[in-house]
Design a protein around this motif. Structure first.
Motif, short mmCIF file in Angstrom:
data_model
loop_
_atom_site.label_atom_id
_atom_site.label_comp_id
_atom_site.label_asym_id
_atom_site.label_seq_id
_atom_site.Cartn_x
_atom_site.Cartn_y
_atom_site.Cartn_z
N PHE A 17 0.85 -1.19 0.00
CA PHE A 17 0.00 0.00 0.00
C PHE A 17 0.88 1.23 0.00
N PRO A 54 -1.45 0.60 7.35
CA PRO A 54 -2.64 0.19 6.61
C PRO A 54 -3.62 -0.65 7.45
N VAL A 55 -4.88 -0.29 7.34
CA VAL A 55 -5.96 -1.05 7.98
C VAL A 55 -6.93 -1.48 6.89
N LEU A 56 -7.21 -2.79 6.83
CA LEU A 56 -8.19 -3.28 5.87
C LEU A 56 -9.59 -3.03 6.42
N VAL A 57 -10.50 -2.64 5.55
CA VAL A 57 -11.89 -2.41 5.94
C VAL A 57 -12.75 -3.30 5.05
N ILE A 86 -17.84 1.10 3.02
CA ILE A 86 -16.50 1.23 3.62
C ILE A 86 -15.97 2.65 3.47
N GLN A 99 -15.89 4.95 6.50
CA GLN A 99 -14.80 4.87 7.46
C GLN A 99 -13.50 5.42 6.88
N VAL A 132 -13.33 -5.39 0.14
CA VAL A 132 -12.21 -5.13 1.05
C VAL A 132 -11.51 -3.87 0.54
N VAL A 162 -7.47 1.81 4.49
CA VAL A 162 -7.39 3.18 4.99
C VAL A 162 -6.14 3.27 5.87
N GLU A 186 -4.39 4.19 9.16
CA GLU A 186 -5.03 4.22 10.48
C GLU A 186 -5.35 5.63 11.00
N ILE A 194 -8.70 7.02 9.63
CA ILE A 194 -10.00 6.36 9.84
C ILE A 194 -11.01 7.40 10.32
N LEU A 200 -9.81 -4.01 14.80
CA LEU A 200 -9.93 -2.68 15.43
C LEU A 200 -11.38 -2.25 15.59
N GLY A 235 -18.21 -1.12 8.43
CA GLY A 235 -17.30 -2.16 7.94
C GLY A 235 -16.44 -2.66 9.08
N GLY A 236 -15.84 -3.83 8.90
CA GLY A 236 -14.93 -4.37 9.91
C GLY A 236 -13.52 -3.89 9.63
N LEU A 237 -12.77 -3.55 10.69
CA LEU A 237 -11.42 -3.01 10.54
C LEU A 237 -10.39 -4.04 10.98
N PHE A 238 -9.39 -4.25 10.15
CA PHE A 238 -8.39 -5.28 10.42
C PHE A 238 -7.01 -4.74 10.07
N ARG A 239 -6.13 -4.69 11.06
CA ARG A 239 -4.81 -4.09 10.85
C ARG A 239 -3.98 -4.97 9.92
N ALA A 240 -3.47 -4.35 8.85
CA ALA A 240 -2.76 -5.11 7.81
C ALA A 240 -1.27 -5.14 8.07
#
Lengths: 344, 344
Positions: free
Chosen positions: A50, A56-59, A93, A96, A159, A162, A164, A167, B36, B43-48
């Motif tokens: 990224f 990076p945070v996946l949403v 998404i 967020q 997916v 963002v 962090e 957010i 997170l 949406g669901g947040l997931f640290r990458a």
């Protein structure tokens, strides 16, 4: 009993393969350089680098099209539900602060028509390209006896990513901030069970009908208007840090969705002066649906709400991009979402 | 017509909220430190961040449970389909070398029972914990008129990660490599339309029946046996670089799935000497299904196949872990998947 094969049980693997070959080209057009896989692999591969993002945070979100699909089935037009679904997920998404990376679809039906499945997926692929999102995978399930003839259920998962610190979760929403809205194109993908029951069942209207409220449009056109994506107009606002909260107005309407991002001790007063698409007036009049019920079942013309300390700048940027933003209310000390009733 | 609200149209938002509160605790137990967000966010947040992975690649797949759901509905037992779905998805990305990160579910029904939805999701959550995978989000859609009473469709999307040099895609499969299999627990989630048609419709058997082949088990128990996950036994083989290819045996059976990972000019000769679960013999006998059709509709006891240059080491490690691996065939110069017919 006589010998039985899988095709006789209602599942046609050849038709499934035909669907895949019909949709291949459209799906491949969505592949960004980060996609490492091709169709037919077990899973889709997406490189998780990224550039420019520090943390990076996946949403991720999953959604369906709901019973708008029944309208598509009645109209025999499956060209728009794919875009409905992708745009819905993109908006979910976006609130967020996330931009989309990839999307996967799930299509289920009782008896597969390769042409219909390909039309649905081609619609998704087109919307994926517009949202710069790879259509990374999907499943087409034929489940005899589960779905009525011509009925397709369609769902998808998106997916995005963002940074962090970027957010947006509403925690910085404060009294005095203003709410700016962007118009919906119609019902988007919510409230169709109620709309169908009133318009198609109780009133017996046909999709070809042209009720006066719709000013020349057919009922089918109004009901199948594509759920729009807010990604392109909203991105410049995000990169300038202008938004403290966003709400995508889906099931539950403005009250149900805006409330989800308000911190403790903070409420919203809505000024419902924005243009309400005529289809909502038609539903409300024919179904004698109370205003409060309308507001919790439908977006009522407000497809996307943004909370900002600087509404003038937000409106200016959106108008320059050709959008039609409207002031929708303000944030106050208090609790919940209430409506200012100017005319009462 | 009289005033109509959303509940009268068949959509009950309160029952949806009740479902969410019933499933909350089970879902939260799946949250790893990288999650997170909490339930109820858009949406669901997931640290990458992927410690120890140099070049992370996300691997994503979507799948459904198929008409095994109809068996669950008939049996009134929705406690197992959630694990079926999660394990299916875990296996689908495991074949490329990926370990799961997070999962999202989609549940659709005609009339929502909060208790049934919560039972399905609780089953998913349990399997997520076993596979060290967060249940990051989901959608429960109530679509009146789309689904029969008591029918639920359930689909899910998984996202996992693999280090790019560790991707297993079959490109290094060579003649002389051996195929090692791991047993399935039964039909897993494929071939149910055919199985139901033969056993429940044509033969009119009840789920309580105890046909001789099943050696004391009921038909319902055999048909609802949980689709297992192969993650835990396979991970040590992957970390030691022992596998050149893997196939999760789903729709299409061994031929349809193994073929997908064979490079040009390389074929497989299967030795079908592994134990075939009795439910397949029952289906084959009562439906007079030709062997070739059985093999392309069902896994026939081979739930997961691994290709390796070192079968002894693979078998040794698996047996030490309490698994029952079996030699399943070999890779040859040639094309496609053929069966060695010892007895003919």
């Amino acid at each position: 009993m006589s010998a039985m094969d899988y095709r006789a049980s209602g599942v046609d693997i050849r038709e499934g393969n035909r669907a895949v070959s019909l949709m291949k080209a459209a799906v491949r057009r969505t592949f960004t350089p980060r996609v490492l896989s091709d169709l037919g692999h077990f899973g889709g591969l997406f490189r998780a680098d990224f550039p420019g993002i520090v943390s990076p945070v996946l949403v991720a979100g999953t959604d369906g099209v709901g019973t708008k699909l029944r309208v598509a089935s009645l109209a025999g037009d499956y060209s728009t539900v794919g875009a409905d679904l992708v745009n819905h997920c993109v908006n979910d998404i976006l609130v967020q602060g996330a931009t989309p990376l990839f999307f996967l679809d799930y299509i289920a039906c009782g008896s597969l028509s390769a042409d219909i499945a390909a039309r649905i997926v081609t619609g998704m692929a087109g919307a994926c390209v517009e949202n710069r999102c790879a259509l990374l995978g999907g499943e087409t399930a034929e489940m005899p006896g589960f779905y009525g003839p011509g009925d397709y259920d369609v769902a998808g998962t998106i997916v995005g990513v963002v940074d962090e610190p970027a957010i947006v979760d509403g925690s910085k929403v404060r009294p005095g901030h203003r709410i700016v809205g962007l118009p919906s194109t119609g019902l988007h993908t919510n409230g169709y069970s109620l709309a169908r029951r009133i318009l198609l069942e109780a009133e017996g209207m046909s999709l070809d009908a042209r009720p006066g409220e719709l000013m020349g449009a057919t009922l089918g056109e109004a009901l199948l208007a594509v759920h729009r994506s807010y990604l392109n107009p909203v991105l410049p606002l995000l990169s300038r840090g202008l938004l403290t909260g966003m709400a995508h107005i889906t099931g539950g309407g403005v009250p149900g969705n805006l409330e989800r991002i308000l911190p403790e001790g903070v409420g919203a007063v809505m000024d419902p002066c924005w243009p309400v698409p005529p289809v909502f007036r038609l539903i409300s009049r024919l179904g004698e649906v109370p205003e409060e019920e309308m507001r919790s079942a439908f977006n009522m013309g407000a497809g996307f709400l943004m909370v900002t300390p600087d509404p003038d700048e937000v409106v200016r940027i959106l108008e320059e991009a050709g959008e039609k933003p409207f002031p929708a209310g303000e944030i106050v000390a208090g609790r919940g979402v209430v409506y200012r009733e100017a005319e009462e």
